[in-house]
Write a protein that holds these residues in place. Structure first.
Motif, PDB file in Angstrom:
ATOM      1  N   PHE A  35      13.202  18.115  41.511  1.00 41.81           N
ATOM      2  CA  PHE A  35      13.190  16.188  41.292  1.00 41.81           C
ATOM      3  C   PHE A  35      12.891  16.987  39.568  1.00 41.81           C
ATOM      4  CE2 PHE A  35      13.049  13.469  44.621  1.00 41.81           C
ATOM      5  CZ  PHE A  35      13.864  13.311  44.288  1.00 41.81           C
ATOM      6  N   SER A  36      11.782  17.205  39.741  1.00 43.03           N
ATOM      7  CA  SER A  36      10.872  17.670  37.403  1.00 43.03           C
ATOM      8  C   SER A  36      12.273  19.352  37.558  1.00 43.03           C
ATOM      9  CB  SER A  36       9.699  18.142  37.738  1.00 43.03           C
ATOM     10  OG  SER A  36       9.762  19.393  38.527  1.00 43.03           O
ATOM     11  N   LEU A  37      12.051  19.499  38.231  1.00 40.73           N
ATOM     12  CA  LEU A  37      13.236  20.925  37.426  1.00 40.73           C
ATOM     13  C   LEU A  37      14.871  20.601  36.901  1.00 40.73           C
ATOM     14  CD1 LEU A  37      13.563  23.509  37.045  1.00 40.73           C
ATOM     15  CD2 LEU A  37      14.741  24.042  39.632  1.00 40.73           C
ATOM     16  N   ILE A  38      15.066  19.425  37.992  1.00 39.28           N
ATOM     17  CA  ILE A  38      16.432  18.782  37.883  1.00 39.28           C
ATOM     18  C   ILE A  38      16.429  18.094  36.712  1.00 39.28           C
ATOM     19  CG2 ILE A  38      17.893  16.361  38.048  1.00 39.28           C
ATOM     20  CD1 ILE A  38      17.567  17.822  41.495  1.00 39.28           C
ATOM     21  N   PHE A  39      15.406  16.751  36.193  1.00 43.64           N
ATOM     22  CA  PHE A  39      15.322  16.577  35.275  1.00 43.64           C
ATOM     23  C   PHE A  39      15.139  17.354  33.780  1.00 43.64           C
ATOM     24  CE2 PHE A  39      12.189  14.145  32.513  1.00 43.64           C
ATOM     25  CZ  PHE A  39      13.577  13.203  31.944  1.00 43.64           C
ATOM     26  N   THR A  40      14.547  18.764  33.881  1.00 40.37           N
ATOM     27  CA  THR A  40      14.265  19.351  32.940  1.00 40.37           C
ATOM     28  C   THR A  40      15.682  20.158  32.762  1.00 40.37           C
ATOM     29  OG1 THR A  40      12.358  20.255  33.550  1.00 40.37           O
ATOM     30  CG2 THR A  40      13.702  21.563  32.119  1.00 40.37           C
ATOM     31  N   LEU A  41      16.731  20.162  33.824  1.00 41.39           N
ATOM     32  CA  LEU A  41      18.004  20.904  33.500  1.00 41.39           C
ATOM     33  C   LEU A  41      18.552  20.021  32.285  1.00 41.39           C
ATOM     34  CD1 LEU A  41      18.108  22.436  36.368  1.00 41.39           C
ATOM     35  CD2 LEU A  41      17.689  23.146  33.742  1.00 41.39           C
ATOM     36  N   GLY A  42      18.366  18.545  33.118  1.00 40.65           N
ATOM     37  CA  GLY A  42      19.371  17.025  32.829  1.00 40.65           C
ATOM     38  C   GLY A  42      18.884  17.132  30.979  1.00 40.65           C
TER      39      GLY A  42
ATOM     40  N   GLN B 236      23.898  19.535  24.132  1.00 42.71           N
ATOM     41  CA  GLN B 236      24.613  18.841  24.070  1.00 42.71           C
ATOM     42  C   GLN B 236      24.588  18.616  22.475  1.00 42.71           C
ATOM     43  OE1 GLN B 236      28.629  19.111  24.899  1.00 42.71           O
ATOM     44  NE2 GLN B 236      27.151  20.620  26.469  1.00 42.71           N
ATOM     45  N   LEU B 237      23.350  18.147  21.931  1.00 44.91           N
ATOM     46  CA  LEU B 237      23.480  16.872  20.782  1.00 44.91           C
ATOM     47  C   LEU B 237      23.637  18.417  19.929  1.00 44.91           C
ATOM     48  CD1 LEU B 237      21.173  14.114  22.165  1.00 44.91           C
ATOM     49  CD2 LEU B 237      22.930  13.977  20.650  1.00 44.91           C
ATOM     50  N   MET B 238      22.857  19.540  19.919  1.00 46.64           N
ATOM     51  CA  MET B 238      22.926  20.135  18.792  1.00 46.64           C
ATOM     52  C   MET B 238      24.269  20.735  18.326  1.00 46.64           C
ATOM     53  SD  MET B 238      19.102  22.165  19.781  1.00 46.64           S
ATOM     54  CE  MET B 238      19.358  22.656  21.112  1.00 46.64           C
ATOM     55  N   ARG B 239      25.371  20.644  19.441  1.00 44.08           N
ATOM     56  CA  ARG B 239      26.584  21.899  19.428  1.00 44.08           C
ATOM     57  C   ARG B 239      27.601  20.785  19.063  1.00 44.08           C
ATOM     58  NH1 ARG B 239      28.374  23.806  24.388  1.00 44.08           N
ATOM     59  NH2 ARG B 239      30.611  24.447  23.127  1.00 44.08           N
ATOM     60  N   ALA B 240      27.456  19.150  18.508  1.00 45.20           N
ATOM     61  CA  ALA B 240      27.783  18.569  18.644  1.00 45.20           C
ATOM     62  C   ALA B 240      28.164  18.188  17.174  1.00 45.20           C
ATOM     63  CB  ALA B 240      27.589  16.650  18.708  1.00 45.20           C
ATOM     64  N   ASP B 241      29.826  18.058  16.396  1.00 37.06           N
ATOM     65  CA  ASP B 241      29.979  18.347  15.783  1.00 37.06           C
ATOM     66  C   ASP B 241      29.557  17.854  14.614  1.00 37.06           C
ATOM     67  OD1 ASP B 241      31.719  20.008  16.255  1.00 37.06           O
ATOM     68  OD2 ASP B 241      33.334  18.238  16.475  1.00 37.06           O
TER      69      ASP B 241
ATOM     70  N   PHE C 135      13.957  15.251  16.312  1.00 35.33           N
ATOM     71  CA  PHE C 135      14.031  14.363  17.527  1.00 35.33           C
ATOM     72  C   PHE C 135      14.596  16.334  18.609  1.00 35.33           C
ATOM     73  CE2 PHE C 135      17.584  13.379  20.579  1.00 35.33           C
ATOM     74  CZ  PHE C 135      17.151  12.705  20.625  1.00 35.33           C
ATOM     75  N   THR C 136      14.796  16.624  17.810  1.00 34.26           N
ATOM     76  CA  THR C 136      15.135  18.308  18.421  1.00 34.26           C
ATOM     77  C   THR C 136      14.080  19.126  18.652  1.00 34.26           C
ATOM     78  OG1 THR C 136      17.480  18.274  17.235  1.00 34.26           O
ATOM     79  CG2 THR C 136      16.989  20.636  18.665  1.00 34.26           C
ATOM     80  N   ILE C 137      12.922  18.719  17.896  1.00 32.84           N
ATOM     81  CA  ILE C 137      12.027  19.697  17.885  1.00 32.84           C
ATOM     82  C   ILE C 137      10.888  18.760  19.657  1.00 32.84           C
ATOM     83  CG2 ILE C 137       9.384  20.318  17.354  1.00 32.84           C
ATOM     84  CD1 ILE C 137      11.001  21.010  14.782  1.00 32.84           C
ATOM     85  N   GLY C 138      10.854  17.460  19.154  1.00 35.56           N
ATOM     86  CA  GLY C 138      10.687  16.697  20.364  1.00 35.56           C
ATOM     87  C   GLY C 138      11.327  17.043  21.317  1.00 35.56           C
ATOM     88  N   MET C 139      12.688  17.339  21.308  1.00 38.02           N
ATOM     89  CA  MET C 139      13.094  17.504  22.931  1.00 38.02           C
ATOM     90  C   MET C 139      12.828  18.635  23.207  1.00 38.02           C
ATOM     91  SD  MET C 139      14.410  14.770  23.825  1.00 38.02           S
ATOM     92  CE  MET C 139      16.663  15.169  25.134  1.00 38.02           C
TER      93      MET C 139
END
Length: 86
Positions: A64-71, A78-83, A35-39
């Motif tokens: 818009f695409s830059l905002i989407f990319t940053l999101g 945040q998912l990778m840093r989650a405990d 999932f992380t590699i896909g993201m």
């Protein structure tokens, strides 16, 4: 006529996903890694698209695409840093 074997298989899958002990830790790690590699690939794709749009002076679509990319990048970090994920 209903396929009762299929229903029973679906119930077993549902039960195994609710109980943590049924899903091996290695499978969880492998799934999250994929999932992380896909993201990461999706974020890179949209970063490339936004750079291309902005370089061609399509400011609105590029923005818009830059905002989407940053999101997406923020969510991925945040998912990778989650405990621990459930």
């Amino acid at each position: 006529m209903a396929d009762y074997q299929w229903r029973e298989k679906m119930r077993e899958v549902e039960r195994s996903t609710k109980e943590e002990s049924q899903v091996p830790e290695r499978a969880k790690t492998l799934g999250f890694g994929c999932f992380t590699i896909g993201m990461l690939l999706v974020v890179l794709l949209f970063a490339f698209i936004s750079f291309g749009l902005l370089s061609q002076r399509y400011w609105v679509a590029g923005g818009f695409s830059l905002i989407f990319t940053l999101g997406l990048a923020f969510i991925s970090i945040q998912l990778m840093r989650a405990d621990k994920l459930p």
